[in-house]
Enzyme design. Structure first.
Site, PDB file in Angstrom:
ATOM      1  N   SER A 222     -55.765  -5.944 -25.841  1.00 16.93           N
ATOM      2  CA  SER A 222     -57.074  -6.471 -25.424  1.00 16.93           C
ATOM      3  C   SER A 222     -57.630  -7.367 -26.524  1.00 16.93           C
ATOM      4  CB  SER A 222     -58.023  -5.315 -25.108  1.00 16.93           C
ATOM      5  OG  SER A 222     -58.236  -4.477 -26.238  1.00 16.93           O
ATOM      6  N   ARG A 223     -58.424  -6.804 -27.402  1.00 14.15           N
ATOM      7  CA  ARG A 223     -58.913  -7.511 -28.583  1.00 14.15           C
ATOM      8  C   ARG A 223     -58.896  -6.514 -29.729  1.00 14.15           C
ATOM      9  NH1 ARG A 223     -57.931 -11.271 -26.037  1.00 14.15           N
ATOM     10  NH2 ARG A 223     -59.232 -13.053 -25.454  1.00 14.15           N
ATOM     11  N   GLU A 252     -57.638 -12.083 -37.033  1.00 17.53           N
ATOM     12  CA  GLU A 252     -56.482 -12.893 -36.615  1.00 17.53           C
ATOM     13  C   GLU A 252     -56.587 -14.288 -37.209  1.00 17.53           C
ATOM     14  OE1 GLU A 252     -56.040 -12.711 -32.354  1.00 17.53           O
ATOM     15  OE2 GLU A 252     -55.936 -10.523 -32.377  1.00 17.53           O
ATOM     16  N   HIS A 271     -50.590 -12.035 -31.052  1.00 15.86           N
ATOM     17  CA  HIS A 271     -51.486 -12.341 -29.929  1.00 15.86           C
ATOM     18  C   HIS A 271     -50.843 -13.358 -28.971  1.00 15.86           C
ATOM     19  CE1 HIS A 271     -55.950 -12.587 -28.548  1.00 15.86           C
ATOM     20  NE2 HIS A 271     -55.116 -12.673 -27.532  1.00 15.86           N
ATOM     21  N   ILE A 272     -49.800 -12.889 -28.297  1.00 12.62           N
ATOM     22  CA  ILE A 272     -49.052 -13.785 -27.404  1.00 12.62           C
ATOM     23  C   ILE A 272     -49.013 -13.255 -25.969  1.00 12.62           C
ATOM     24  CG2 ILE A 272     -47.534 -14.910 -29.090  1.00 12.62           C
ATOM     25  CD1 ILE A 272     -45.577 -12.514 -27.688  1.00 12.62           C
ATOM     26  N   SER A 274     -50.297 -13.916 -23.135  1.00 13.90           N
ATOM     27  CA  SER A 274     -50.101 -14.829 -21.999  1.00 13.90           C
ATOM     28  C   SER A 274     -49.140 -15.963 -22.328  1.00 13.90           C
ATOM     29  CB  SER A 274     -51.455 -15.418 -21.598  1.00 13.90           C
ATOM     30  OG  SER A 274     -51.986 -16.169 -22.686  1.00 13.90           O
TER      31      SER A 274
END
Ligand code: DGY
Length: 305
Positions: A222-223, A252, A271-272, A274
């Site tokens: 998510s985050r 990040e 953080h990939i 999508s």
């Protein structure tokens, strides 16, 4: 995307290989009505520099980089790109579950350095994913896609926690809603998928990790700020949980000295969620259509609230 935009609006593009500085961005925004980005903080400071701005379109489903209150005050609409990325992110979450459970990156590195363990070496054993219990925190569109994969691909038992019950999804997939603490106690895999808001900030902390099984595998796609990262590090170090699969971090890009990067029982991705070519192109197209529709007042667009 660019072609489509050029057909509808006057376009300027930051196509340099270096990221734009905040100062340069403010300068570029002085005369624009629409702004397409992914991740740039849209706050009062930015809005003050962009007197003509009417629409900000993010190439992402998450929009925690939007200060909605400030945007509202300045009369600026925000749009995002839901739906097109759901399956791609769900695929990634499943791959994090599999990678952490079967220790894929660790064993890949071991094999490549010639450290092959013969026979039934228990050092190489992992844990099963199939027929295990999966708890999903945040049952939105992506949660539903993960549940489908877990149920039909891996015969898992799926439960979920969501602020509002999703009766339709429960019925369609035959999954059960659980109070958060019960989900934490019962699940073998816990997937966190809530959007980042003031309510979900550090939703998972020391107390929640203690509630989890010692054999639990925790996945965050998510985050980063939805988790107390120090508590996660402690839980992994003290074997409060077995492993984690992470696509997101408090900061990040992640600090190269972050202990998470040194832990063998943590699978880390940059953080990939999508990030496939097809999906990113589709997201860019939705973002372009959003901004054109919102600026020209034609057709519908995905406005955030
Ligand atoms: C999003 O679109 O918000 C995702 O985090 C991208 O991976």
């Amino acid at each position: 995307m660019q072609e489509y935009l050029e057909e509808h609006v006057n376009l300027k593009v930051w196509d340099k290989t270096v990221p734009i500085t905040r100062e340069q961005l403010f300068k570029e925004l002085e005369d624009v009505e629409g702004f397409i980005t992914s991740g740039v903080k849209v706050n009062e400071e930015l809005l003050r520099q962009a007197p003509k701005l009417r629409v900000v379109s993010t190439i992402s489903v998450g929009y925690n980089h939007f200060d909605l209150e400030a945007m509202n005050t300045y009369g600026v609409i925000g749009t995002h790109t839901p739906y097109v990325l759901d399956d791609t992110v769900a695929d990634l979450v499943i791959s994090l579950m599999l990678s952490a459970a079967r220790r894929i990156p660790e064993l890949d590195a071991m094999t490549k350095r010639g450290d092959w363990k013969k026979g039934n070496a228990e050092q190489s054993f992992g844990v099963d994913v199939h027929h295990q219990k999966l708890g999903i925190i945040g049952m939105g569109r992506i949660g539903e896609k993960i549940a489908q994969r877990a149920l039909f691909g891996f015969d898992m038992e799926v439960s979920y926690f969501n602020r509002n019950r999703k009766y339709e999804v429960e019925k369609k997939l035959n999954i059960k809603a659980l109070p958060m603490d019960d989900l934490l106690k019962e699940s073998d895999f816990i997937v966190l998928l809530v959007p980042l808001t003031s309510e979900t900030k550090q939703l998972i902390g020391e107390r929640e990790f203690i509630l989890m099984k010692k054999s639990a595998i925790f996945i965050n796609a998510s985050r980063g700020q939805t988790v107390d990262e120090q508590a996660l590090i402690n839980a992994l170090k003290t074997n409060e949980i077995l492993a984690a699969g992470l696509d997101v971090y408090e900061q990040e890009p992640i600090d190269p000295n972050n202990p998470l990067l040194k832990m063998e029982n943590v699978v880390t991705l940059p953080h990939i969620g999508s990030a496939t070519l097809k999906t990113r192109n589709a997201m860019a197209m939705v973002a372009a259509k959003n901004i054109v529709a919102a600026l020209l007042g034609e057709g519908s667009f995905y406005q955030v609230k």
